[in-house]
Design a protein around this motif. Structure first.
Motif, PDB file in Angstrom:
ATOM      1  N   LEU A 248       0.926  -1.208   0.006  1.00 33.24           N
ATOM      2  CA  LEU A 248       0.149   0.110   0.037  1.00 33.24           C
ATOM      3  C   LEU A 248       0.934   1.179  -0.033  1.00 33.24           C
ATOM      4  O   LEU A 248       1.095   1.893   1.147  1.00 33.24           O
ATOM      5  N   ASP A 249       1.588   1.500  -1.376  1.00 32.88           N
ATOM      6  CA  ASP A 249       2.599   2.718  -0.953  1.00 32.88           C
ATOM      7  C   ASP A 249       2.442   3.600  -2.301  1.00 32.88           C
ATOM      8  O   ASP A 249       3.485   4.058  -2.458  1.00 32.88           O
ATOM      9  N   GLY A 250       1.292   3.651  -2.896  1.00 34.35           N
ATOM     10  CA  GLY A 250       1.078   4.693  -3.865  1.00 34.35           C
ATOM     11  C   GLY A 250       2.107   4.358  -5.069  1.00 34.35           C
ATOM     12  O   GLY A 250       2.376   5.207  -5.819  1.00 34.35           O
ATOM     13  N   GLY A 251       2.588   3.103  -5.218  1.00 26.71           N
ATOM     14  CA  GLY A 251       3.497   2.803  -6.270  1.00 26.71           C
ATOM     15  C   GLY A 251       4.959   3.045  -5.984  1.00 26.71           C
ATOM     16  O   GLY A 251       5.864   2.848  -6.856  1.00 26.71           O
ATOM     17  N   THR A 252       5.225   3.434  -4.878  1.00 29.09           N
ATOM     18  CA  THR A 252       6.719   3.718  -4.613  1.00 29.09           C
ATOM     19  C   THR A 252       7.658   2.723  -4.884  1.00 29.09           C
ATOM     20  O   THR A 252       8.899   3.145  -5.357  1.00 29.09           O
ATOM     21  N   SER A 253       7.370   1.569  -4.415  1.00 30.67           N
ATOM     22  CA  SER A 253       8.366   0.458  -4.379  1.00 30.67           C
ATOM     23  C   SER A 253       8.541   0.113  -6.012  1.00 30.67           C
ATOM     24  O   SER A 253       9.498  -0.644  -6.258  1.00 30.67           O
ATOM     25  N   LEU A 254       7.698   0.512  -6.836  1.00 33.64           N
ATOM     26  CA  LEU A 254       7.954   0.321  -8.176  1.00 33.64           C
ATOM     27  C   LEU A 254       9.402   0.952  -9.014  1.00 33.64           C
ATOM     28  O   LEU A 254       9.908   0.500  -9.714  1.00 33.64           O
ATOM     29  N   LEU A 255       9.692   1.903  -8.063  1.00 32.61           N
ATOM     30  CA  LEU A 255      10.923   2.744  -8.484  1.00 32.61           C
ATOM     31  C   LEU A 255      12.226   2.097  -8.208  1.00 32.61           C
ATOM     32  O   LEU A 255      13.399   2.562  -8.325  1.00 32.61           O
ATOM     33  N   GLY A 256      12.195   1.148  -7.007  1.00 30.23           N
ATOM     34  CA  GLY A 256      13.413   0.688  -6.498  1.00 30.23           C
ATOM     35  C   GLY A 256      13.795   1.315  -5.237  1.00 30.23           C
ATOM     36  O   GLY A 256      12.862   2.035  -4.574  1.00 30.23           O
ATOM     37  N   PRO A 257      15.026   1.421  -4.809  1.00 26.63           N
ATOM     38  CA  PRO A 257      15.421   1.675  -3.420  1.00 26.63           C
ATOM     39  C   PRO A 257      15.156   3.221  -3.073  1.00 26.63           C
ATOM     40  O   PRO A 257      14.884   4.122  -3.962  1.00 26.63           O
ATOM     41  N   GLY A 258      14.649   3.331  -1.907  1.00 27.29           N
ATOM     42  CA  GLY A 258      14.403   4.803  -1.396  1.00 27.29           C
ATOM     43  C   GLY A 258      13.141   4.791  -0.751  1.00 27.29           C
ATOM     44  O   GLY A 258      12.878   3.467  -0.264  1.00 27.29           O
ATOM     45  N   PRO A 259      12.356   5.611  -0.224  1.00 28.75           N
ATOM     46  CA  PRO A 259      12.369   6.938  -0.744  1.00 28.75           C
ATOM     47  C   PRO A 259      13.573   7.679  -0.069  1.00 28.75           C
ATOM     48  O   PRO A 259      13.905   9.001  -0.293  1.00 28.75           O
ATOM     49  N   PHE A 260      14.442   7.215   1.118  1.00 24.76           N
ATOM     50  CA  PHE A 260      15.434   7.900   1.953  1.00 24.76           C
ATOM     51  C   PHE A 260      16.508   8.340   1.081  1.00 24.76           C
ATOM     52  O   PHE A 260      17.275   9.014   1.356  1.00 24.76           O
ATOM     53  N   LEU A 261      16.770   7.579  -0.211  1.00 19.52           N
ATOM     54  CA  LEU A 261      17.644   7.877  -0.869  1.00 19.52           C
ATOM     55  C   LEU A 261      17.965   9.341  -1.240  1.00 19.52           C
ATOM     56  O   LEU A 261      18.918  10.275  -1.302  1.00 19.52           O
ATOM     57  N   ASP A 262      16.808   9.945  -1.628  1.00 26.10           N
ATOM     58  CA  ASP A 262      16.771  11.238  -1.874  1.00 26.10           C
ATOM     59  C   ASP A 262      16.699  12.153  -0.639  1.00 26.10           C
ATOM     60  O   ASP A 262      17.343  13.334  -0.799  1.00 26.10           O
ATOM     61  N   MET A 263      16.329  11.586   0.331  1.00 26.32           N
ATOM     62  CA  MET A 263      16.519  12.598   1.563  1.00 26.32           C
ATOM     63  C   MET A 263      17.894  12.611   1.984  1.00 26.32           C
ATOM     64  O   MET A 263      18.290  13.779   2.392  1.00 26.32           O
ATOM     65  N   LEU A 264      18.809  11.633   1.597  1.00 27.76           N
ATOM     66  CA  LEU A 264      20.219  11.517   2.184  1.00 27.76           C
ATOM     67  C   LEU A 264      21.073  12.334   0.897  1.00 27.76           C
ATOM     68  O   LEU A 264      22.237  12.646   1.090  1.00 27.76           O
ATOM     69  N   GLY A 265      20.524  12.779  -0.116  1.00 26.68           N
ATOM     70  CA  GLY A 265      21.054  13.134  -1.329  1.00 26.68           C
ATOM     71  C   GLY A 265      22.011  12.176  -2.004  1.00 26.68           C
ATOM     72  O   GLY A 265      23.110  12.687  -2.305  1.00 26.68           O
ATOM     73  N   ALA A 266      21.457  11.054  -1.739  1.00 22.61           N
ATOM     74  CA  ALA A 266      22.480  10.092  -2.386  1.00 22.61           C
ATOM     75  C   ALA A 266      22.221   9.562  -3.640  1.00 22.61           C
ATOM     76  O   ALA A 266      21.215  10.028  -4.269  1.00 22.61           O
TER      77      ALA A 266
END
Ligand code: HXC
Length: 266
Positions: A248-266
């Motif tokens: 139940l993630d609005g499709g986020t896991s379709l994108l692969g690793p994250g969402p914290f990669l964005d948050m870390l600037g990685a």
């Protein structure tokens, strides 16, 4: 919010919700009570449980506060007994109790790792195990709340990811072992959920917009949407489902690793 489910779907049933004093657990308890279930709320903080129980009673429902730590098997067993003595039976268990924080694996203490495994994974086993006999009698079901971190590698979340992955595996094992006893066992895996302690801890304000933008459906889940998935699983509509984890993630896991990669600037 009005429900898409038939009213009083759970009339005559009793639900035990761990983590029922706040956030997703409290929302699930309100939803199940709104469908006619009598609910027992299990959590560590009496005042939080009392507040949710009072709210449910104020709306015409029946609720019981059971202060206990899911890590303490004896306390969990006593709470299950008290729920059954007071409310008469047990049909539904929702494992919502969880602990989490952001921490780099390289500096996370062994005790910090263990604390999250103990609350999430061992707590889910303890409550499921203690409730099994009553659930078998009622031909009831268990729903555990996991998270996308269970399957999507996520920085700063090795402890919670391992715990939630363990719960999803436990869900499949218990589902198989308990199917012939008539007990169904399922899970719901949300991504970030609006208005929760998890989002406050894991998606701080400065990262919030970036994490939100990354969700394909463009927003976080609501607590009602998580509760709706739980209600589906415990209702007759879910009667043939066992061993499943609803993503139940609005499709986020379709994108692969994250969402914290964005948050870390990685
Ligand atoms: C690093 C930390 C830490 C932090 C605690 N620890 N917080 N390490 N960063 N921010 C370490 C402590 O130093 C200690 O290790 C060990 O964890 C145990 O900490 P205690 O405070 O003694 O444990 P306890 O009182 O049992 O609290 C458990 C807790 C706490 C998980 C640490 O945060 C808690 O009770 N949380 C419940 C509420 C909560 O977290 N809600 C959010 C759920 S969000 P040392 O080595 O010092 O002894 C959620 C979303 C899921 O679950 C999505 C992701 C899967």
């Amino acid at each position: 919010m009005s429900s898409v489910f038939a009213p009083n779907l759970l009339a005559g049933q009793v639900a035990l919700v761990t983590g029922g004093g706040s956030g997703i657990g409290a929302g699930i308890a309100r939803t199940l009570a709104g469908q006619g279930a009598r609910v027992a709320l299990l959590g560590r903080t009496q005042a939080k449980l009392d507040a949710v129980a009072a709210e449910i009673r104020g709306a015409g429902g029946e609720a019981l506060a059971l202060p206990a730590d899911v890590r303490d098997y004896a306390a969990v067993e006593a709470s299950v007994s008290r729920a059954v003595e007071t409310l008469g039976r047990l049909d539904i268990v929702v494992n919502g109790a969880a602990g989490n924080f952001l921490a780099p694996a390289a500096s996370l203490s062994a005790n910090g790792f263990r604390a999250v495994i103990d609350i999430d994974l061992c707590g889910t086993f303890n409550v499921s195990r203690a409730a099994f006999a009553q659930l078998a009698k009622a031909r009831g079901s268990i729903v555990s709340i996991t998270a996308t971190q269970a399957s999507v590698p996520t920085p700063l979340q090795c402890h919670a990811g391992a715990a939630k992955a363990g719960i999803e595996k436990l869900t499949r094992d218990l589902a198989l072992e308990w199917a012939r006893s008539g007990v169904r066992v399922n899970a719901v895996a949300p991504g970030p959920v609006e208005g929760t302690e998890g989002v406050r801890r894991l998606a701080p304000a400065d990262a919030d917009a970036a994490v939100r933008r990354r969700v394909p459906l463009g927003r976080f889940a609501t607590i009602d949407e998580v509760s709706g998935a739980v209600l589906f699983l415990v209702s007759p509509a879910g009667a043939y489902m066992t061993g499943a984890t609803i993503l139940l993630d609005g499709g986020t896991s379709l994108l692969g690793p994250g969402p914290f990669l964005d948050m870390l600037g990685a």
